[in-house]
Scaffold this motif. Structure first.
Motif, mmCIF file in Angstrom:
data_model
loop_
_atom_site.group_PDB
_atom_site.id
_atom_site.type_symbol
_atom_site.label_atom_id
_atom_site.label_comp_id
_atom_site.label_asym_id
_atom_site.label_seq_id
_atom_site.Cartn_x
_atom_site.Cartn_y
_atom_site.Cartn_z
ATOM 1 N N TRP A 14 1.585 64.417 7.992
ATOM 2 C CA TRP A 14 2.084 64.169 6.646
ATOM 3 C C TRP A 14 3.333 63.298 6.742
ATOM 4 O O TRP A 14 4.194 63.538 7.594
ATOM 5 C CB TRP A 14 2.454 65.477 5.954
ATOM 6 C CG TRP A 14 1.326 66.435 5.731
ATOM 7 C CD1 TRP A 14 0.698 67.211 6.670
ATOM 8 C CD2 TRP A 14 0.684 66.717 4.489
ATOM 9 N NE1 TRP A 14 -0.293 67.970 6.091
ATOM 10 C CE2 TRP A 14 -0.319 67.686 4.749
ATOM 11 C CE3 TRP A 14 0.871 66.260 3.184
ATOM 12 C CZ2 TRP A 14 -1.127 68.201 3.741
ATOM 13 C CZ3 TRP A 14 0.062 66.768 2.181
ATOM 14 C CH2 TRP A 14 -0.934 67.717 2.464
ATOM 15 N N LEU A 15 3.433 62.302 5.858
ATOM 16 C CA LEU A 15 4.628 61.476 5.777
ATOM 17 C C LEU A 15 5.128 61.444 4.338
ATOM 18 O O LEU A 15 4.329 61.334 3.397
ATOM 19 C CB LEU A 15 4.352 60.038 6.229
ATOM 20 C CG LEU A 15 4.023 59.804 7.709
ATOM 21 C CD1 LEU A 15 3.738 58.322 7.943
ATOM 22 C CD2 LEU A 15 5.155 60.276 8.610
ATOM 23 N N GLY A 16 6.438 61.536 4.183
ATOM 24 C CA GLY A 16 7.058 61.409 2.878
ATOM 25 C C GLY A 16 8.167 60.379 2.924
ATOM 26 O O GLY A 16 8.810 60.182 3.962
ATOM 27 N N GLY A 17 8.386 59.696 1.799
ATOM 28 C CA GLY A 17 9.424 58.685 1.755
ATOM 29 C C GLY A 17 10.063 58.577 0.387
ATOM 30 O O GLY A 17 9.476 58.971 -0.623
ATOM 31 N N PRO A 168 2.671 71.890 3.106
ATOM 32 C CA PRO A 168 3.426 70.830 3.806
ATOM 33 C C PRO A 168 4.194 69.922 2.855
ATOM 34 O O PRO A 168 5.260 69.407 3.204
ATOM 35 C CB PRO A 168 2.331 70.052 4.549
ATOM 36 C CG PRO A 168 1.220 71.037 4.721
ATOM 37 C CD PRO A 168 1.257 71.901 3.506
ATOM 38 N N GLN A 169 3.661 69.714 1.650
ATOM 39 C CA GLN A 169 4.370 68.878 0.681
ATOM 40 C C GLN A 169 5.737 69.470 0.343
ATOM 41 O O GLN A 169 6.718 68.739 0.160
ATOM 42 C CB GLN A 169 3.549 68.747 -0.593
ATOM 43 C CG GLN A 169 2.204 68.071 -0.390
ATOM 44 C CD GLN A 169 1.362 68.100 -1.635
ATOM 45 O OE1 GLN A 169 1.856 67.855 -2.733
ATOM 46 N NE2 GLN A 169 0.081 68.404 -1.492
ATOM 47 N N GLU A 170 5.822 70.797 0.249
ATOM 48 C CA GLU A 170 7.087 71.432 -0.083
ATOM 49 C C GLU A 170 8.106 71.260 1.039
ATOM 50 O O GLU A 170 9.304 71.106 0.785
ATOM 51 C CB GLU A 170 6.860 72.915 -0.384
ATOM 52 C CG GLU A 170 6.008 73.161 -1.624
ATOM 53 C CD GLU A 170 5.831 74.637 -1.910
ATOM 54 O OE1 GLU A 170 6.363 75.468 -1.136
ATOM 55 O OE2 GLU A 170 5.167 74.963 -2.910
ATOM 56 N N ILE A 171 7.626 71.284 2.291
ATOM 57 C CA ILE A 171 8.531 71.062 3.421
ATOM 58 C C ILE A 171 9.093 69.639 3.363
ATOM 59 O O ILE A 171 10.303 69.420 3.525
ATOM 60 C CB ILE A 171 7.794 71.291 4.751
ATOM 61 C CG1 ILE A 171 7.239 72.725 4.816
ATOM 62 C CG2 ILE A 171 8.722 71.036 5.932
ATOM 63 C CD1 ILE A 171 6.361 72.990 6.028
ATOM 64 N N GLY A 188 14.840 59.284 -5.108
ATOM 65 C CA GLY A 188 13.455 59.344 -5.546
ATOM 66 C C GLY A 188 13.103 58.196 -6.466
ATOM 67 O O GLY A 188 13.943 57.349 -6.768
ATOM 68 N N PRO A 189 11.832 58.176 -6.921
ATOM 69 C CA PRO A 189 10.766 59.144 -6.691
ATOM 70 C C PRO A 189 10.348 59.216 -5.217
ATOM 71 O O PRO A 189 10.598 58.292 -4.451
ATOM 72 C CB PRO A 189 9.613 58.605 -7.540
ATOM 73 C CG PRO A 189 10.239 57.686 -8.532
ATOM 74 C CD PRO A 189 11.410 57.098 -7.825
ATOM 75 N N PHE A 190 9.694 60.335 -4.872
ATOM 76 C CA PHE A 190 9.218 60.539 -3.512
ATOM 77 C C PHE A 190 7.700 60.378 -3.470
ATOM 78 O O PHE A 190 6.992 60.796 -4.388
ATOM 79 C CB PHE A 190 9.590 61.934 -3.007
ATOM 80 C CG PHE A 190 11.075 62.194 -3.000
ATOM 81 C CD1 PHE A 190 11.961 61.240 -2.546
ATOM 82 C CD2 PHE A 190 11.580 63.399 -3.454
ATOM 83 C CE1 PHE A 190 13.326 61.471 -2.537
ATOM 84 C CE2 PHE A 190 12.948 63.653 -3.450
ATOM 85 C CZ PHE A 190 13.821 62.684 -2.996
ATOM 86 N N HIS A 191 7.225 59.775 -2.377
ATOM 87 C CA HIS A 191 5.788 59.601 -2.153
ATOM 88 C C HIS A 191 5.383 60.343 -0.884
ATOM 89 O O HIS A 191 6.136 60.356 0.085
ATOM 90 C CB HIS A 191 5.431 58.122 -2.002
ATOM 91 C CG HIS A 191 5.713 57.299 -3.219
ATOM 92 N ND1 HIS A 191 6.961 56.769 -3.484
ATOM 93 C CD2 HIS A 191 4.920 56.912 -4.240
ATOM 94 C CE1 HIS A 191 6.917 56.087 -4.622
ATOM 95 N NE2 HIS A 191 5.691 56.157 -5.095
ATOM 96 N N ILE A 192 4.199 60.932 -0.909
ATOM 97 C CA ILE A 192 3.687 61.684 0.240
ATOM 98 C C ILE A 192 2.232 61.295 0.488
ATOM 99 O O ILE A 192 1.427 61.205 -0.454
ATOM 100 C CB ILE A 192 3.793 63.205 0.005
ATOM 101 C CG1 ILE A 192 5.267 63.626 -0.076
ATOM 102 C CG2 ILE A 192 3.081 63.986 1.105
ATOM 103 C CD1 ILE A 192 5.474 65.094 -0.409
ATOM 104 N N VAL A 193 1.892 61.061 1.765
ATOM 105 C CA VAL A 193 0.511 60.788 2.170
ATOM 106 C C VAL A 193 0.186 61.650 3.384
ATOM 107 O O VAL A 193 1.077 62.175 4.053
ATOM 108 C CB VAL A 193 0.300 59.298 2.516
ATOM 109 C CG1 VAL A 193 0.479 58.431 1.286
ATOM 110 C CG2 VAL A 193 1.243 58.847 3.630
#
Length: 222
Positions: A14-17, A168-171, A188-193
């Motif tokens: 999982w990656l978030g940015g 995992p998104q919450e982490i 933000g906004p934050f993106h997650i894939v």
């Protein structure tokens, strides 16, 4: 100008940015996500910092041969021997490589998520497996806050626990929130894939933990 954070849980990366572009004097919210899937396969995801030019090249350039797609083995050896040479070629052809005084070429710093692990591509094209057996890593100006949060979380609950009953998104959101609070160049906004599907998850308001607000979530298919 960035917080990119990655975790690897139960065979899924999982990656978030964040969405901020900034300089010493200004900051703007940019529309294009800094985390996204490879144009070749949904099993590889990128999370980029350093340059929006590098993001554009990675997002739209094919870097994986058909033979390697069929082999479906996206490990450290593949990244070093197959992916990096094509990445260097793509950066060179698009005028993105910078030559240093000693003749070394500098590219971009970003994270790669595969079903195997989280990897960091350093600016000299070294491939580093993520801290703590590939469970997590972070790059960008907000990485100190993200890594501090993830180290504490890993110590208390254990990211290697296959029975960990936390989304995992919450982490990722908690790590990005920590970076946003503590780093002026993160927002933000934050993106997650992730490497399990092709969705891009958008959190279009800052994640709030005190129960007085709720995050608005939008799923966007890429």
């Amino acid at each position: 100008m960035t917080a990119i954070v990655g975790i690897h849980l139960n065979g899924v990366s999982w990656l978030g940015g964040d969405s901020l572009g900034s300089s010493d004097m200004s900051r703007i919210v940019v529309s294009q996500p800094k985390v996204f899937h490879s144009p070749d396969t949904s099993k590889i995801i990128f999370g980029c910092t350093h340059s929006f030019r590098g993001i554009d090249i990675l997002k739209y350039t094919s870097l994986i041969d058909e033979v390697d797609l069929m082999k479906d083995i996206f490990d450290h050896q593949f990244l070093v021997q197959k992916f990096v040479p094509k990445l260097q070629q793509a950066f060179s052809e698009n005028g993105f490589l910078t030559a240093t005084d000693n003749g070394q070429f500098i590219g971009s710093n970003f994270l790669i998520g595969t079903p195997h692990s989280i990897y960091e591509v350093q600016s000299d094209f070294s491939i580093i497996e993520a801290n703590h057996a590939g469970r997590y890593n972070s790059v960008g100006s907000g990485s100190y806050s993200c890594m501090g949060f993830l180290a504490g979380f890993d110590f208390l609950l254990g990211l290697e626990d296959v029975d960990l009953n936390i989304d995992p998104q919450e982490i990722l959101l908690a790590a990005l929130h920590s970076a946003e609070v503590n780093t002026p160049s993160v927002g933000g906004p934050f993106h997650i894939v992730n490497t399990q599907n092709v969705d891009t998850i958008i959190y279009d308001r800052r994640f709030v933990f005190n129960g007085n607000d709720e995050s608005e979530v939008e799923n966007e298919e890429s």
